[in-house]
Design a protein around this motif. Sequence first.
Motif, PDB file in Angstrom:
ATOM      1  N   HIS A 258      18.918  19.748  17.219  1.00  0.00           N
ATOM      2  CA  HIS A 258      18.161  20.579  18.166  1.00  0.00           C
ATOM      3  C   HIS A 258      18.427  22.065  17.959  1.00  0.00           C
ATOM      4  N   GLY A 259      18.372  22.472  16.693  1.00  0.00           N
ATOM      5  CA  GLY A 259      18.507  23.877  16.371  1.00  0.00           C
ATOM      6  C   GLY A 259      19.939  24.367  16.251  1.00  0.00           C
ATOM      7  N   VAL A 260      20.897  23.526  16.583  1.00  0.00           N
ATOM      8  CA  VAL A 260      22.308  23.911  16.505  1.00  0.00           C
ATOM      9  C   VAL A 260      22.902  23.323  15.226  1.00  0.00           C
ATOM     10  N   ALA A 261      23.391  24.189  14.357  1.00  0.00           N
ATOM     11  CA  ALA A 261      24.015  23.722  13.119  1.00  0.00           C
ATOM     12  C   ALA A 261      25.343  23.054  13.444  1.00  0.00           C
ATOM     13  N   THR A 262      25.491  21.836  12.973  1.00  0.00           N
ATOM     14  CA  THR A 262      26.695  21.048  13.210  1.00  0.00           C
ATOM     15  C   THR A 262      27.215  20.569  11.870  1.00  0.00           C
ATOM     16  N   SER A 263      28.490  20.679  11.650  1.00  0.00           N
ATOM     17  CA  SER A 263      29.096  20.215  10.414  1.00  0.00           C
ATOM     18  C   SER A 263      29.659  18.813  10.638  1.00  0.00           C
ATOM     19  N   LEU A 264      29.243  17.886   9.793  1.00  0.00           N
ATOM     20  CA  LEU A 264      29.734  16.514   9.865  1.00  0.00           C
ATOM     21  C   LEU A 264      30.501  16.207   8.591  1.00  0.00           C
ATOM     22  N   ARG A 265      31.732  15.721   8.732  1.00  0.00           N
ATOM     23  CA  ARG A 265      32.546  15.356   7.573  1.00  0.00           C
ATOM     24  C   ARG A 265      32.692  13.840   7.540  1.00  0.00           C
ATOM     25  N   LEU A 266      32.165  13.269   6.462  1.00  0.00           N
ATOM     26  CA  LEU A 266      32.245  11.825   6.247  1.00  0.00           C
ATOM     27  C   LEU A 266      32.630  11.546   4.801  1.00  0.00           C
ATOM     28  N   GLU A 267      33.157  10.362   4.579  1.00  0.00           N
ATOM     29  CA  GLU A 267      33.427   9.923   3.225  1.00  0.00           C
ATOM     30  C   GLU A 267      32.092   9.697   2.509  1.00  0.00           C
ATOM     31  N   ASN A 268      32.105   9.885   1.189  1.00  0.00           N
ATOM     32  CA  ASN A 268      30.885   9.724   0.395  1.00  0.00           C
ATOM     33  C   ASN A 268      30.244   8.356   0.592  1.00  0.00           C
ATOM     34  N   PHE A 269      31.060   7.325   0.767  1.00  0.00           N
ATOM     35  CA  PHE A 269      30.531   5.984   1.002  1.00  0.00           C
ATOM     36  C   PHE A 269      29.593   5.972   2.208  1.00  0.00           C
TER      37      PHE A 269
ATOM     38  N   LEU B  56      28.698   7.600  13.620  1.00  0.00           N
ATOM     39  CA  LEU B  56      27.963   7.409  12.367  1.00  0.00           C
ATOM     40  C   LEU B  56      28.666   6.400  11.465  1.00  0.00           C
ATOM     41  N   ARG B  57      29.996   6.437  11.422  1.00  0.00           N
ATOM     42  CA  ARG B  57      30.740   5.456  10.621  1.00  0.00           C
ATOM     43  C   ARG B  57      30.490   4.041  11.148  1.00  0.00           C
ATOM     44  N   VAL B  58      30.507   3.898  12.456  1.00  0.00           N
ATOM     45  CA  VAL B  58      30.259   2.586  13.062  1.00  0.00           C
ATOM     46  C   VAL B  58      28.818   2.141  12.766  1.00  0.00           C
ATOM     47  N   CYS B  59      27.874   3.058  12.820  1.00  0.00           N
ATOM     48  CA  CYS B  59      26.477   2.723  12.482  1.00  0.00           C
ATOM     49  C   CYS B  59      26.399   2.150  11.066  1.00  0.00           C
ATOM     50  N   CYS B  60      27.098   2.772  10.137  1.00  0.00           N
ATOM     51  CA  CYS B  60      27.088   2.293   8.750  1.00  0.00           C
ATOM     52  C   CYS B  60      27.689   0.890   8.657  1.00  0.00           C
ATOM     53  N   GLY B  61      28.812   0.678   9.321  1.00  0.00           N
ATOM     54  CA  GLY B  61      29.446  -0.638   9.314  1.00  0.00           C
ATOM     55  C   GLY B  61      28.559  -1.699   9.942  1.00  0.00           C
ATOM     56  N   ARG B  62      27.911  -1.349  11.052  1.00  0.00           N
ATOM     57  CA  ARG B  62      27.006  -2.295  11.717  1.00  0.00           C
ATOM     58  C   ARG B  62      25.799  -2.601  10.836  1.00  0.00           C
ATOM     59  N   TYR B  63      25.278  -1.602  10.181  1.00  0.00           N
ATOM     60  CA  TYR B  63      24.144  -1.810   9.276  1.00  0.00           C
ATOM     61  C   TYR B  63      24.512  -2.842   8.211  1.00  0.00           C
ATOM     62  N   LEU B  64      25.655  -2.666   7.575  1.00  0.00           N
ATOM     63  CA  LEU B  64      26.074  -3.589   6.521  1.00  0.00           C
ATOM     64  C   LEU B  64      26.368  -4.978   7.083  1.00  0.00           C
ATOM     65  N   ALA B  65      27.022  -5.036   8.250  1.00  0.00           N
ATOM     66  CA  ALA B  65      27.322  -6.330   8.879  1.00  0.00           C
ATOM     67  C   ALA B  65      26.043  -7.049   9.303  1.00  0.00           C
ATOM     68  N   LEU B  66      25.076  -6.300   9.819  1.00  0.00           N
ATOM     69  CA  LEU B  66      23.811  -6.910  10.228  1.00  0.00           C
ATOM     70  C   LEU B  66      23.026  -7.419   9.026  1.00  0.00           C
TER      71      LEU B  66
ATOM     72  N   ASP C 213      31.003  11.855  22.499  1.00  0.00           N
ATOM     73  CA  ASP C 213      32.364  12.351  22.305  1.00  0.00           C
ATOM     74  C   ASP C 213      32.707  12.558  20.828  1.00  0.00           C
ATOM     75  N   ASN C 214      32.374  11.598  19.981  1.00  0.00           N
ATOM     76  CA  ASN C 214      32.748  11.687  18.573  1.00  0.00           C
ATOM     77  C   ASN C 214      31.592  11.159  17.727  1.00  0.00           C
ATOM     78  N   PHE C 215      30.653  12.033  17.432  1.00  0.00           N
ATOM     79  CA  PHE C 215      29.450  11.628  16.719  1.00  0.00           C
ATOM     80  C   PHE C 215      29.762  11.155  15.303  1.00  0.00           C
ATOM     81  N   THR C 216      30.721  11.749  14.650  1.00  0.00           N
ATOM     82  CA  THR C 216      31.077  11.343  13.291  1.00  0.00           C
ATOM     83  C   THR C 216      31.585   9.907  13.272  1.00  0.00           C
ATOM     84  N   SER C 217      32.427   9.550  14.217  1.00  0.00           N
ATOM     85  CA  SER C 217      32.897   8.158  14.308  1.00  0.00           C
ATOM     86  C   SER C 217      31.735   7.219  14.602  1.00  0.00           C
TER      87      SER C 217
END
Length: 121
Positions: free
Chosen positions: A23-34, A75-85, A69-73
């Motif tokens: 929403h127009g606010v630049a946010t930095s997200l740090r995730l593993e390449n995986f 996103l990690r859970v979303c990735c895990g759920r995607y693979l599990a689903l 509270d923790n959007f980066t976490s």
Amino acid sequence: MCQIFISADPQLYDSRARSVRLHGVATSLRLENFFWQVLEEIAGRDGLSVPQLCTRLYDELVQERGAVDNFTSFLRVCCGRYLALQLAGGIPPDTRVAIRSLNPQAVLARERTAQAALQPA
């Protein structure tokens, strides 16, 4: 046992930050390449960029749960759920099938069935 995990390409667990506008606010997200790779696959299924996917996920999460509270976490859970689903058969492995075309209730019901099958009797 550990050889299965420690033989992973080190680039997969290297992390990198990406700037995403929520929403127009630049946010930095740090995730593993995986995780960036999985997010690219999820986004690509629906013709979105990763920033567009992140914005959509953020908006829907705020609408459903309120504050994030923790959007980066998340996103990690979303990735895990995607693979599990995918493993549970709720999300087809064919990446040409858009996520938005799936029935969420059916996907989640299939997940519950798969989890119940894993529970000891």
